[in-house]
Design a protein around this motif. Structure first.
Motif, PDB file in Angstrom:
ATOM      1  N   PRO A  37       0.976   9.892  -6.289  1.00 25.55           N
ATOM      2  CA  PRO A  37       0.836  11.043  -5.382  1.00 25.55           C
ATOM      3  C   PRO A  37      -0.463  11.822  -5.576  1.00 25.55           C
ATOM      4  N   GLN A  38      -1.195  11.539  -6.641  1.00 29.12           N
ATOM      5  CA  GLN A  38      -2.466  12.220  -6.865  1.00 29.12           C
ATOM      6  C   GLN A  38      -3.565  11.728  -5.928  1.00 29.12           C
ATOM      7  N   ILE A  39      -3.321  10.628  -5.222  1.00 32.87           N
ATOM      8  CA  ILE A  39      -4.315  10.094  -4.295  1.00 32.87           C
ATOM      9  C   ILE A  39      -4.432  11.053  -3.107  1.00 32.87           C
ATOM     10  N   SER A  40      -5.651  11.345  -2.728  1.00 28.25           N
ATOM     11  CA  SER A  40      -5.920  12.243  -1.610  1.00 28.25           C
ATOM     12  C   SER A  40      -5.254  11.735  -0.340  1.00 28.25           C
ATOM     13  N   SER A  41      -4.577  12.643   0.353  1.00 30.69           N
ATOM     14  CA  SER A  41      -3.942  12.257   1.615  1.00 30.69           C
ATOM     15  C   SER A  41      -4.991  11.920   2.669  1.00 30.69           C
ATOM     16  N   ARG A  42      -6.189  12.485   2.534  1.00 34.21           N
ATOM     17  CA  ARG A  42      -7.266  12.133   3.476  1.00 34.21           C
ATOM     18  C   ARG A  42      -7.698  10.689   3.267  1.00 34.21           C
ATOM     19  N   LEU A  43      -7.804  10.261   2.011  1.00 35.29           N
ATOM     20  CA  LEU A  43      -8.180   8.872   1.731  1.00 35.29           C
ATOM     21  C   LEU A  43      -7.085   7.906   2.177  1.00 35.29           C
ATOM     22  N   SER A  44      -5.851   8.224   1.847  1.00 35.21           N
ATOM     23  CA  SER A  44      -4.762   7.330   2.250  1.00 35.21           C
ATOM     24  C   SER A  44      -4.633   7.306   3.768  1.00 35.21           C
ATOM     25  N   GLY A  45      -4.874   8.436   4.414  1.00 38.79           N
ATOM     26  CA  GLY A  45      -4.836   8.476   5.879  1.00 38.79           C
ATOM     27  C   GLY A  45      -5.943   7.655   6.504  1.00 38.79           C
ATOM     28  N   ALA A  46      -7.139   7.727   5.908  1.00 40.78           N
ATOM     29  CA  ALA A  46      -8.261   6.922   6.406  1.00 40.78           C
ATOM     30  C   ALA A  46      -7.957   5.440   6.247  1.00 40.78           C
ATOM     31  N   HIS A  47      -7.378   5.080   5.106  1.00 43.50           N
ATOM     32  CA  HIS A  47      -7.005   3.688   4.871  1.00 43.50           C
ATOM     33  C   HIS A  47      -5.966   3.240   5.895  1.00 43.50           C
ATOM     34  N   TYR A  48      -4.969   4.065   6.121  1.00 38.90           N
ATOM     35  CA  TYR A  48      -3.912   3.729   7.077  1.00 38.90           C
ATOM     36  C   TYR A  48      -4.483   3.545   8.481  1.00 38.90           C
ATOM     37  N   LEU A  49      -5.318   4.484   8.915  1.00 45.20           N
ATOM     38  CA  LEU A  49      -5.908   4.407  10.253  1.00 45.20           C
ATOM     39  C   LEU A  49      -6.758   3.146  10.422  1.00 45.20           C
ATOM     40  N   LEU A  50      -7.628   2.877   9.449  1.00 41.64           N
ATOM     41  CA  LEU A  50      -8.445   1.660   9.503  1.00 41.64           C
ATOM     42  C   LEU A  50      -7.573   0.413   9.544  1.00 41.64           C
ATOM     43  N   SER A  51      -6.524   0.406   8.731  1.00 38.60           N
ATOM     44  CA  SER A  51      -5.634  -0.757   8.669  1.00 38.60           C
ATOM     45  C   SER A  51      -4.933  -0.997   9.993  1.00 38.60           C
ATOM     46  N   ALA A  55       0.842  -1.198   0.000  1.00 39.04           N
ATOM     47  CA  ALA A  55       0.000   0.000   0.000  1.00 39.04           C
ATOM     48  C   ALA A  55       0.873   1.242   0.000  1.00 39.04           C
ATOM     49  N   GLY A  56       1.932   1.233   0.800  1.00 36.70           N
ATOM     50  CA  GLY A  56       2.858   2.370   0.822  1.00 36.70           C
ATOM     51  C   GLY A  56       3.506   2.600  -0.524  1.00 36.70           C
ATOM     52  N   LEU A  57       3.902   1.529  -1.196  1.00 33.81           N
ATOM     53  CA  LEU A  57       4.470   1.666  -2.544  1.00 33.81           C
ATOM     54  C   LEU A  57       3.445   2.243  -3.513  1.00 33.81           C
ATOM     55  N   PHE A  58       2.200   1.781  -3.400  1.00 31.40           N
ATOM     56  CA  PHE A  58       1.144   2.298  -4.262  1.00 31.40           C
ATOM     57  C   PHE A  58       0.960   3.800  -4.045  1.00 31.40           C
ATOM     58  N   TYR A  59       0.870   4.229  -2.786  1.00 30.27           N
ATOM     59  CA  TYR A  59       0.666   5.645  -2.502  1.00 30.27           C
ATOM     60  C   TYR A  59       1.862   6.476  -2.962  1.00 30.27           C
ATOM     61  N   ASN A  60       3.055   5.936  -2.823  1.00 30.78           N
ATOM     62  CA  ASN A  60       4.247   6.647  -3.285  1.00 30.78           C
ATOM     63  C   ASN A  60       4.245   6.805  -4.804  1.00 30.78           C
ATOM     64  N   THR A  91     -10.218  -4.650   9.290  1.00 29.44           N
ATOM     65  CA  THR A  91      -9.206  -4.995   8.295  1.00 29.44           C
ATOM     66  C   THR A  91      -9.851  -5.246   6.942  1.00 29.44           C
ATOM     67  N   ALA A  92     -10.981  -5.940   6.924  1.00 26.51           N
ATOM     68  CA  ALA A  92     -11.700  -6.177   5.667  1.00 26.51           C
ATOM     69  C   ALA A  92     -12.219  -4.874   5.077  1.00 26.51           C
ATOM     70  N   VAL A  93     -12.747  -3.995   5.923  1.00 27.20           N
ATOM     71  CA  VAL A  93     -13.231  -2.693   5.447  1.00 27.20           C
ATOM     72  C   VAL A  93     -12.073  -1.891   4.869  1.00 27.20           C
ATOM     73  N   SER A  94     -10.906  -1.950   5.515  1.00 27.11           N
ATOM     74  CA  SER A  94      -9.756  -1.211   4.987  1.00 27.11           C
ATOM     75  C   SER A  94      -9.316  -1.778   3.638  1.00 27.11           C
ATOM     76  N   LEU A  95      -9.460  -3.081   3.436  1.00 26.87           N
ATOM     77  CA  LEU A  95      -9.138  -3.681   2.142  1.00 26.87           C
ATOM     78  C   LEU A  95     -10.103  -3.193   1.068  1.00 26.87           C
ATOM     79  N   VAL A  96     -11.377  -3.141   1.397  1.00 22.07           N
ATOM     80  CA  VAL A  96     -12.376  -2.640   0.438  1.00 22.07           C
ATOM     81  C   VAL A  96     -12.091  -1.178   0.118  1.00 22.07           C
ATOM     82  N   LEU A  97     -11.804  -0.373   1.139  1.00 20.68           N
ATOM     83  CA  LEU A  97     -11.470   1.033   0.913  1.00 20.68           C
ATOM     84  C   LEU A  97     -10.244   1.153   0.024  1.00 20.68           C
TER      85      LEU A  97
END
Length: 112
Positions: A48-62, A40-45, A94-100
């Motif tokens: 960079p156009q991915i919203s930091s709010r979305l990636s942050g939400a994914h990280y927190l859920l994960s 996931a970190g490699l994907f976000y890197n 964890t499943a919800v974070s995968l779907v997100l």
């Protein structure tokens, strides 16, 4: 790296003691906490156009999901009964974070 390190230490502990009852916990720590989070970190890197709010939400859920999942799984594999609730909540998060993450990947990388 924290989850992967814990998974490796758990694997070493199992090997030294020859008690492999926590193999599912070890495997999930390494796969979900290590490999999946790293990918996931490699994907976000790379995107960079991915919203930091979305990636942050994914990280927190994960992270919250993985912690609950692993604590609950460790408890259940140890024969404790108190781990059922954290296991259910953690695995659900964890499943919800995968779907997100899947939504982020498909929506965030589609061509305009």
């Amino acid at each position: 790296m924290v989850f992967l390190s814990i998974g490796v230490v758990l694997g070493m502990k199992m090997g030294i003691s020859q008690d492999f009852s926590q193999t599912p916990t070890h495997a999930h720590l390494n796969l979900i906490g290590g490999v999946w989070m790293f990918l996931a970190g490699l994907f976000y890197n790379a995107n960079p156009q991915i919203s930091s709010r979305l990636s942050g939400a994914h990280y927190l859920l994960s992270v919250v999901g993985i912690v609950g999942f692993i604590v609950g799984l460790y408890s259940e594999m140890s024969g404790q009964t108190w781990g059922e609730v954290p296991l259910m909540l953690g695995s659900t998060l964890t499943a919800v974070s995968l779907v997100l993450f899947a939504v982020i990947v498909f929506v965030g990388t589609r061509r305009a």
